[in-house]
Design a protein around this motif. Structure first.
Motif, PDB file in Angstrom:
ATOM      1  N   GLY A   1      -6.337  -9.331   2.626  1.00 14.48           N
ATOM      2  CA  GLY A   1      -5.123  -9.906   3.259  1.00 14.48           C
ATOM      3  C   GLY A   1      -5.288 -11.196   4.195  1.00 14.48           C
ATOM      4  O   GLY A   1      -4.675 -11.584   5.197  1.00 14.48           O
TER       5      GLY A   1
ATOM      6  N   LYS B   1       6.802  -9.291   6.920  1.00 18.43           N
ATOM      7  CA  LYS B   1       7.007  -9.213   5.316  1.00 18.43           C
ATOM      8  C   LYS B   1       8.605  -9.971   5.212  1.00 18.43           C
ATOM      9  O   LYS B   1       9.446  -9.600   5.981  1.00 18.43           O
ATOM     10  CB  LYS B   1       7.178  -7.682   4.763  1.00 18.43           C
TER      11      LYS B   1
ATOM     12  N   CYS C   1       1.526  -5.273  -1.082  1.00 16.70           N
ATOM     13  CA  CYS C   1       0.789  -4.549  -0.018  1.00 16.70           C
ATOM     14  C   CYS C   1       0.940  -4.779   1.167  1.00 16.70           C
ATOM     15  O   CYS C   1       1.613  -5.906   1.640  1.00 16.70           O
ATOM     16  CB  CYS C   1      -0.717  -4.843  -0.367  1.00 16.70           C
ATOM     17  N   GLY C   2       0.675  -3.938   2.221  1.00 12.23           N
ATOM     18  CA  GLY C   2       1.000  -4.328   3.670  1.00 12.23           C
ATOM     19  C   GLY C   2       2.174  -3.716   4.222  1.00 12.23           C
ATOM     20  O   GLY C   2       2.498  -4.479   5.259  1.00 12.23           O
TER      21      GLY C   2
ATOM     22  N   GLU D   1       4.472 -13.077   3.557  1.00 16.45           N
ATOM     23  CA  GLU D   1       4.651 -12.882   4.903  1.00 16.45           C
ATOM     24  C   GLU D   1       5.296 -14.178   5.579  1.00 16.45           C
ATOM     25  O   GLU D   1       4.696 -15.221   5.074  1.00 16.45           O
ATOM     26  CB  GLU D   1       3.497 -12.527   5.679  1.00 16.45           C
TER      27      GLU D   1
ATOM     28  N   ASP E   1      -1.582  -8.628  -7.074  1.00 15.48           N
ATOM     29  CA  ASP E   1      -1.267  -8.044  -5.772  1.00 15.48           C
ATOM     30  C   ASP E   1      -1.301  -9.132  -4.625  1.00 15.48           C
ATOM     31  O   ASP E   1      -1.762 -10.001  -4.666  1.00 15.48           O
ATOM     32  CB  ASP E   1      -2.603  -7.177  -5.553  1.00 15.48           C
TER      33      ASP E   1
ATOM     34  N   SER F   1      -0.110  -9.828  -0.227  1.00  7.26           N
ATOM     35  CA  SER F   1      -0.002  -9.400   1.260  1.00  7.26           C
ATOM     36  C   SER F   1       0.467 -10.529   1.824  1.00  7.26           C
ATOM     37  O   SER F   1       1.499 -10.659   2.333  1.00  7.26           O
ATOM     38  CB  SER F   1      -1.037  -8.617   1.644  1.00  7.26           C
TER      39      SER F   1
ATOM     40  N   ARG G   1      -2.050  -4.803   9.916  1.00 10.15           N
ATOM     41  CA  ARG G   1      -0.965  -4.014   8.869  1.00 10.15           C
ATOM     42  C   ARG G   1      -1.247  -2.580   8.711  1.00 10.15           C
ATOM     43  O   ARG G   1      -0.430  -2.054   8.060  1.00 10.15           O
ATOM     44  CB  ARG G   1      -1.138  -4.659   7.502  1.00 10.15           C
TER      45      ARG G   1
END
Length: 230
Positions: free
Chosen positions: A145, A199, A8-9, A194, A188, A190, A36
């Protein structure tokens, strides 16, 4: 399909290309207030990159308490595969929306199984149900997140009762343990993929690989069906 993996993101076409290379099943675009968040035009560029790939992941649009008309407009304009309702949307919103959806539930610290079930069950008592419940960690001011970890013991009890995608503080080095304990239909991530707020392709690869290996050890496949996807 041993289990679903959602990254995600995504904020740029480059993020999307890195996600595609991992073989992730789903990628998420955030349309809610967040660092994001992407604009409609930024999302168009990402979607174009995804759909030009050989094995495109499904695209999920994340919204937080947005008007139904706004969600439907964006979902239609981008031809999103799913929407993710990540706020306090009541069950009737899914019926009004008429779009395949994931519904996020943020588990509160110390929340009991009974209390969590009481919050989730109404979403499965109507004609249009979410494809799955996405379990995330509660934060008093942020809606996702955050990198905070969900109570995996409670999540496992919920996954035995409802279709669950596990989120909340997962990282490449912890996702296998989470899958083994919770036995969700999907995971899931995010913030866990990172580095310095962006990312990281290596973390994406490591996360998806670890999740795939862990899902292969489970004795039941994912049961979420999105078009031809299982």
């Amino acid at each position: 399909m041993p289990g679903l993996v959602k990254l995600c993101g995504m904020r740029t076409p480059e993020d999307a290309r890195a996600a595609i290379e991992t073989g992730a099943d789903l990628i998420g675009l955030v349309f809610a207030p967040s660092r994001r968040r992407v604009s409609l035009e930024e999302a168009r560029a990402i979607c174009r990159t995804v759909r030009e790939s050989r094995n495109p992941p499904r695209i999920v649009g994340l919204f937080v308490d947005a008007p139904v008309d706004e969600i439907a407009m964006i979902a239609s304009a981008l031809e999103l595969d799913l929407v993710q309702l990540h706020g306090n949307e009541p069950p009737e919103v899914l019926a009004r929306l008429g779009w395949p959806a994931l519904k996020a539930i943020r588990l509160r610290p110390g929340e009991s199984l009974e209390a969590a079930c009481d919050r989730i069950a109404p979403y499965f008592s109507r004609e249009r149900n979410p494809l799955a419940i996405l379990l995330d960690a509660y934060h008093p001011s942020l809606l996702g997140g955050t990198g905070q970890i969900v109570d995996w013991t409670l999540a496992a009890e919920l996954a035995a009762r409802f279709p669950i995608i596990l989120a909340g503080g997962l990282r490449p080095e912890t996702v296998a343990e989470a899958i083994a304990l919770v036995r969700p239909l999907g995971v899931d991530v995010s913030s866990g993929i990172e580095r310095d707020g962006h990312k990281d392709p290596q973390l994406m690869q490591a996360f998806v690989a670890a999740a795939r290996r862990a899902f292969l050890t489970l004795d039941r496949p994912a049961e979420i069906r999105i078009g031809g996807m299982r």
